[in-house]
Design an enzyme around this catalytic site. Structure first.
Site: not given
Ligand code: PGA
Length: 250
Positions: A8-10, A99, A101, A169, A175, A213, A234-235
């Protein structure tokens, strides 16, 4: 079942960054073809970078791509929205929905996410439906109640192993550098698997991803946990080396 390793490149990077990242992933897989025996790979770039990814993966079956959201409406006067059918037309196979977010910052509700998932399915996309509790909800011992309500509220009728993936998640892990303990992830994934019977067709084969994470060093134990069928990353999906190291750990 092969693990699904999903990036997930956000809202990160330039068009050039996206081109470099996908090239690095494809080259990495070319150098380590054994990873393709145990894992499927998905990347979800920002909307504007989708066509560059489509171009980059053209003729390759190693990586599929998707989006991070879609509209709940089919088409028409919805300024700024992108429809599920447009994503499918642009070569996407998957779309991330609900998601945390978006639940937090865009106020997305289970009912809205369910509508989006219906659109995604109608367009032929696989919906990755995200669920997970906050730190306070877990501290109060309500994590299962929260996740159950999210699953019941956001899964549309007609969901099946073929058109739906669940991503667990925990919000407090996204994050933050904190991950769920593999034992806790196993408990929640087992609970989600039980919830899926009666809610989706073929619950046994419906993938349940862990996200929050996930890094190469935490991935091994998490991906080895029962009912953890992959990761939503994500990251660590923003560098090919880390992303592929997670697959290696699987
Ligand atoms: P993260 O993000 O690996 O940076 O915690 C995961 C996600 O939100 O899908």
């Amino acid at each position: 079942m092969k693990k699904l390793i999903a990036g997930n490149w956000k809202m990160n990077g330039t068009l050039d960054d996206a081109r470099v990242l996908i090239a690095d992933i494809l080259n990495g897989l070319h150098a380590q073809p054994e990873l393709l025996k145990t894992c499927d790979f998905l990347v979800c770039p920002p909307f504007l970078h989708i066509s560059a990814i489509r171009h980059a993966v053209y003729n390759s079956k190693d990586v599929v791509f998707g989006a991070q959201d879609c509209a709940a409406a089919e088409n028409g006067a919805h300024t700024g929205e992108i429809s599920a059918a447009m994503l499918r037309d642009s070569g996407c196979s998957h779309v991330i929905l609900g998601h945390s977010e978006r639940r937090q910052h865009q106020g997305e509700t289970d009912a809205l996410i369910r509508k989006k998932a219906e659109r995604a399915h109608a367009a032929g996309l696989i919906a990755i439906i995200c669920v997970g509790e906050t730190a306070d909800e877990r501290a109060a011992g309500n994590e299962k109640k929260v996740v159950e309500a999210q699953i019941r509220g956001s899964l549309p009728a007609g969901a099946s192993a073929a058109n739906t993936v669940i991503a667990y998640e925990p919000v407090w892990a996204i994050g933050t550098g904190k991950t769920a303990m593999p034992a806790d992830a196993e408990v929640m994934h087992g609970f989600i698997r039980e919830l899926l019977s009666g809610q989706v067709e073929n619950p046994e084969n419906t993938r349940i991803l862990y996200g929050g994470s996930m890094k190469p060093d935490s991935a091994k134990a998490l991906l080895a946990a029962k009912n953890v069928d992959g990761g939503l990353i994500g990251g660590a999906s923003l560098t090919a080396r880390e992303f592929l190291a997670i697959a290696q750990a699987a």
